[in-house]
Design an enzyme around this catalytic site. Sequence first.
Site, short mmCIF file in Angstrom:
data_model
loop_
_atom_site.label_atom_id
_atom_site.label_comp_id
_atom_site.label_asym_id
_atom_site.label_seq_id
_atom_site.Cartn_x
_atom_site.Cartn_y
_atom_site.Cartn_z
N GLU A 61 0.86 -1.19 0.00
CA GLU A 61 0.00 0.00 0.00
C GLU A 61 0.89 1.23 0.00
O GLU A 61 2.09 1.14 0.29
CB GLU A 61 -0.94 0.00 1.21
CG GLU A 61 -2.15 -0.87 1.00
CD GLU A 61 -3.14 -0.84 2.16
OE1 GLU A 61 -2.96 -0.03 3.09
OE2 GLU A 61 -4.09 -1.65 2.13
N HIS A 89 -9.07 9.99 2.43
CA HIS A 89 -8.70 8.85 1.59
C HIS A 89 -8.92 9.25 0.14
O HIS A 89 -9.96 9.81 -0.20
CB HIS A 89 -9.57 7.64 1.95
CG HIS A 89 -9.03 6.34 1.42
ND1 HIS A 89 -9.06 6.03 0.08
CD2 HIS A 89 -8.45 5.29 2.05
CE1 HIS A 89 -8.51 4.83 -0.09
NE2 HIS A 89 -8.13 4.36 1.10
N ARG A 141 -1.04 9.20 1.16
CA ARG A 141 -2.44 9.56 0.90
C ARG A 141 -2.70 11.05 0.76
O ARG A 141 -3.52 11.47 -0.05
CB ARG A 141 -3.30 9.09 2.08
CG ARG A 141 -3.60 7.67 1.96
CD ARG A 141 -4.50 7.22 3.05
NE ARG A 141 -4.56 5.78 2.89
CZ ARG A 141 -5.08 4.96 3.74
NH1 ARG A 141 -5.61 5.42 4.86
NH2 ARG A 141 -5.09 3.68 3.52
N HIS A 156 -11.56 10.26 6.13
CA HIS A 156 -11.39 8.83 6.37
C HIS A 156 -10.97 8.50 7.80
O HIS A 156 -11.49 7.57 8.40
CB HIS A 156 -10.33 8.32 5.40
CG HIS A 156 -10.06 6.85 5.48
ND1 HIS A 156 -11.06 5.90 5.33
CD2 HIS A 156 -8.91 6.15 5.70
CE1 HIS A 156 -10.53 4.69 5.44
NE2 HIS A 156 -9.24 4.81 5.68
N ARG A 199 -1.17 9.21 8.41
CA ARG A 199 -1.12 7.78 8.70
C ARG A 199 -0.86 6.96 7.44
O ARG A 199 -1.47 7.21 6.40
CB ARG A 199 -2.46 7.34 9.30
CG ARG A 199 -2.57 5.87 9.60
CD ARG A 199 -3.90 5.58 10.23
NE ARG A 199 -4.99 5.67 9.30
CZ ARG A 199 -5.47 4.65 8.58
NH1 ARG A 199 -4.96 3.45 8.72
NH2 ARG A 199 -6.48 4.83 7.76
N SER A 230 -3.50 1.41 11.13
CA SER A 230 -4.44 1.75 12.19
C SER A 230 -4.95 0.51 12.94
O SER A 230 -5.04 0.51 14.18
CB SER A 230 -5.61 2.49 11.55
OG SER A 230 -6.69 2.51 12.41
P1 FAD Z 1 -14.14 1.69 15.75
O1 FAD Z 1 -13.81 0.43 15.08
O2 FAD Z 1 -14.75 2.75 14.94
O3 FAD Z 1 -15.13 1.36 16.96
C1 FAD Z 1 -15.73 2.40 17.67
C2 FAD Z 1 -16.66 1.80 18.70
O4 FAD Z 1 -17.04 2.82 19.62
C3 FAD Z 1 -17.95 1.24 18.14
O5 FAD Z 1 -18.21 0.01 18.77
C4 FAD Z 1 -19.01 2.26 18.56
O6 FAD Z 1 -20.29 1.70 18.77
C5 FAD Z 1 -18.42 2.73 19.86
N1 FAD Z 1 -18.89 4.07 20.28
C6 FAD Z 1 -18.67 5.26 19.69
N2 FAD Z 1 -19.26 6.23 20.40
C7 FAD Z 1 -19.87 5.65 21.44
C8 FAD Z 1 -20.66 6.12 22.52
N3 FAD Z 1 -20.98 7.42 22.66
N4 FAD Z 1 -21.13 5.24 23.41
C9 FAD Z 1 -20.86 3.90 23.30
N5 FAD Z 1 -20.11 3.40 22.29
C10 FAD Z 1 -19.63 4.27 21.39
N6 FAD Z 1 -7.39 0.74 8.88
C11 FAD Z 1 -6.44 -0.19 8.62
O7 FAD Z 1 -5.45 -0.30 9.35
N7 FAD Z 1 -6.59 -1.03 7.54
C12 FAD Z 1 -7.65 -0.98 6.70
O8 FAD Z 1 -7.76 -1.75 5.78
C13 FAD Z 1 -8.64 0.01 6.94
N8 FAD Z 1 -9.69 0.15 6.11
C14 FAD Z 1 -10.69 1.03 6.44
C15 FAD Z 1 -11.84 1.10 5.64
C16 FAD Z 1 -12.88 1.93 6.01
C17 FAD Z 1 -14.13 1.99 5.16
C18 FAD Z 1 -12.80 2.72 7.18
C19 FAD Z 1 -13.92 3.61 7.60
C20 FAD Z 1 -11.64 2.69 7.95
C21 FAD Z 1 -10.59 1.85 7.58
N9 FAD Z 1 -9.43 1.78 8.36
C22 FAD Z 1 -8.47 0.85 8.08
C23 FAD Z 1 -9.33 2.54 9.59
C24 FAD Z 1 -9.68 1.61 10.76
O9 FAD Z 1 -10.73 0.76 10.38
C25 FAD Z 1 -10.11 2.38 11.97
O10 FAD Z 1 -9.23 3.42 12.24
C26 FAD Z 1 -10.15 1.46 13.19
O11 FAD Z 1 -10.96 0.35 12.89
C27 FAD Z 1 -10.67 2.19 14.40
O12 FAD Z 1 -10.87 1.25 15.42
P2 FAD Z 1 -11.43 1.74 16.82
O13 FAD Z 1 -11.50 0.54 17.67
O14 FAD Z 1 -10.64 2.90 17.29
O15 FAD Z 1 -12.89 2.32 16.50
C1 SIN Z 2 -7.81 0.99 2.44
O1 SIN Z 2 -8.08 -0.21 2.35
O2 SIN Z 2 -7.44 1.71 1.51
C2 SIN Z 2 -7.89 1.61 3.78
C3 SIN Z 2 -6.70 1.23 4.51
C4 SIN Z 2 -6.52 2.12 5.68
O3 SIN Z 2 -7.23 3.09 5.86
O4 SIN Z 2 -5.60 1.84 6.45
#
Ligand code: FAD
Ligand code: SIN
Length: 570
Positions: free
Chosen positions: A135, A264, A310, A371, A406, A411
């Site tokens: 990537e 993104h 990015r 993103h 990033r 992530s």
């Molecule tokens: P999240 O996975 O967003 O979880 C947040 C949690 O908090 C949820 O359970 C939600 O219900 C809870 N929450 C929020 N507010 C409250 C509240 N007020 N009360 C109770 N619960 C609450 N990163 C990579 O490294 N590789 C990838 O391939 C990649 N692809 C991606 C593709 C997409 C479409 C997106 C959107 C992001 C991608 N990312 C990727 C980024 C990565 O997915 C996220 O940064 C990461 O998953 C964040 O994890 P997290 O646990 O911090 O939050």
């Molecule tokens: C993607 O698959 O392009 C998202 C990967 C990322 O946000 O880390």
Amino acid sequence: MLEPITQRRYLIPFNAARLPLQFTDVLVIGGGVAGLRAAIAAADAGAEVLLLTKDTVAESNTWYAQGGIAAVLQPLDSYESHIHDTEVGGAGLCDEKAVRIVIEEGPKRVLELLEWGANFDKKPGNAHDLAFTLEGGHSFARIIHAYGDATGKELAQTLIRTVRSRENIRISETSFAIDLITDEEERATGSLSSSPAPSRCLGAIALIDSQVQIIWAKRTILASGGAGQLYRESTNPRIATADGHAMAYRAGAVVQDMEMVQFHPTTLYVAGASRALITEAVRGEGAYLVDRNGYRFMGDYHASKELAPRDVVSRAIVEQIRKTHYTHVYLDTRHLPAAEFLVRFPQLAKLLEQFEIDPAKDLIPIHPAAHYMIGGVDADDYGRSSLPGLYAVGEAGCSGLHGANRLGSNSLLEGLAFGARAGLDAARGAKENNIKFPIRLDHKIPPSTKTELDITDVKSSLRSVMWRNVGIERDGPRLEETREIIAFWARYVMDKVFVPNNLGSAAAVAGWEVQNMLTVGALIANAAMSRTESRGCHYRLDYPATDNVHWRLHLLWKRPIETPIPDPIG
Ligand code: FAD
Ligand code: SIN
């Protein structure tokens, strides 16, 4: 000017003695990669854990992750190479210690997922028989993935299964955390003082089963994810309304790097459809970016072409759109082997089919979108925030891993590494905790005298103004305008109390989310206005150069102070 935002401590009035109570050793707010991994670590270290998610546990940014997880798992790759790539991407703002922790501990966290049954894509003969891809910004093909482009779902399902196998973790879904509770009012003499006494986080106030409840927790881990919903064009699901950033700020924790929002480059651009992400791995596998004239333009902007960082690709797309007087550019996958494309990117193939786009014959219309929230609650090498008792991990936190930009797939790795560290430390801390719960907490809010604004309208207007003025390209006058607009809305909306009894739960939650979005929108706009240079994903048209003499620093924000506190690197 931002007074209503900086003065608000709690979103609702409450008297803890009159509310239903729950008690736990460790409260985890959020069920994405960071929260789930933290819960497992805390439970395995002997703590009783309560995990809240505002929707179902399957609804998170994690679930939708596509491209993969970056990790040094092959003999020819090295920690130093992954560290170097991450720091180059981070444009001078990475925290070296955080980078080393995540990159050196990450592989162990990934291998553990295999033991827990994760089914990552295979390539026999490779290290661990895993398939790897490339990537942007990575100098080695070190990204593992699952079911082609469904990495997040497989990761989340593995972690949820593991969480459910632990008897000392309770999951409470559709439970909205409203605010973190602290004891500063109790410790200060009388009502909210402008310089509160040092306080501790004691858990949260939350809406559970349509009832406002107090959760007394010896340690609290904020893992509430990102802020993508603040922007009209976003890859993030509905839950990403920056609740955790706002809650922590209200509770007095330091937040940092709020100007750093990552865009993104490639989301599907079809009028009327939501902006579905098209994974960077498509470019990793050789796709080109072309403009409306079929011209492959990335070579004009960066030597790494489509695999440049990015921020560079997103800005190049915006520039090319301007040059060609059009609304979008295209991904060109027509030269890639068609059958392999379908196997490698099955989710994407299905999505394109819905819009009658054949990736073997047609160009795919794309546009950048918000993103990832790089800024967040300032957290140390165990995810501990500046507020005793509170941890922040994943997208809600700011460990310093990503600096000013990033790298793709770093992530999920961060969520695993810091989730595990924070969970372990929180369980240890909970054992030493000697606070006697419950504590007297009685918070009053005077009735609002201001007129009502339509919350739905404020939310969509905020998302538009953030996209227009605090997006990929920024400048002083538009940032100033944004600050004024948000301050205006905030004067009305932050003054209101949304309570479920009068409104019903859904409307109350919608009101709290908008209050959180206004708070974090103001923090982002303020920080973007303060940083008068360009660095990583923060690009100022009026200050296009990177200024390492004055600006190699983090900007910290702590309520109720309305100006940033500079924190130089090193
Ligand atoms: P999240 O996975 O967003 O979880 C947040 C949690 O908090 C949820 O359970 C939600 O219900 C809870 N929450 C929020 N507010 C409250 C509240 N007020 N009360 C109770 N619960 C609450 N990163 C990579 O490294 N590789 C990838 O391939 C990649 N692809 C991606 C593709 C997409 C479409 C997106 C959107 C992001 C991608 N990312 C990727 C980024 C990565 O997915 C996220 O940064 C990461 O998953 C964040 O994890 P997290 O646990 O911090 O939050
Ligand atoms: C993607 O698959 O392009 C998202 C990967 C990322 O946000 O880390």
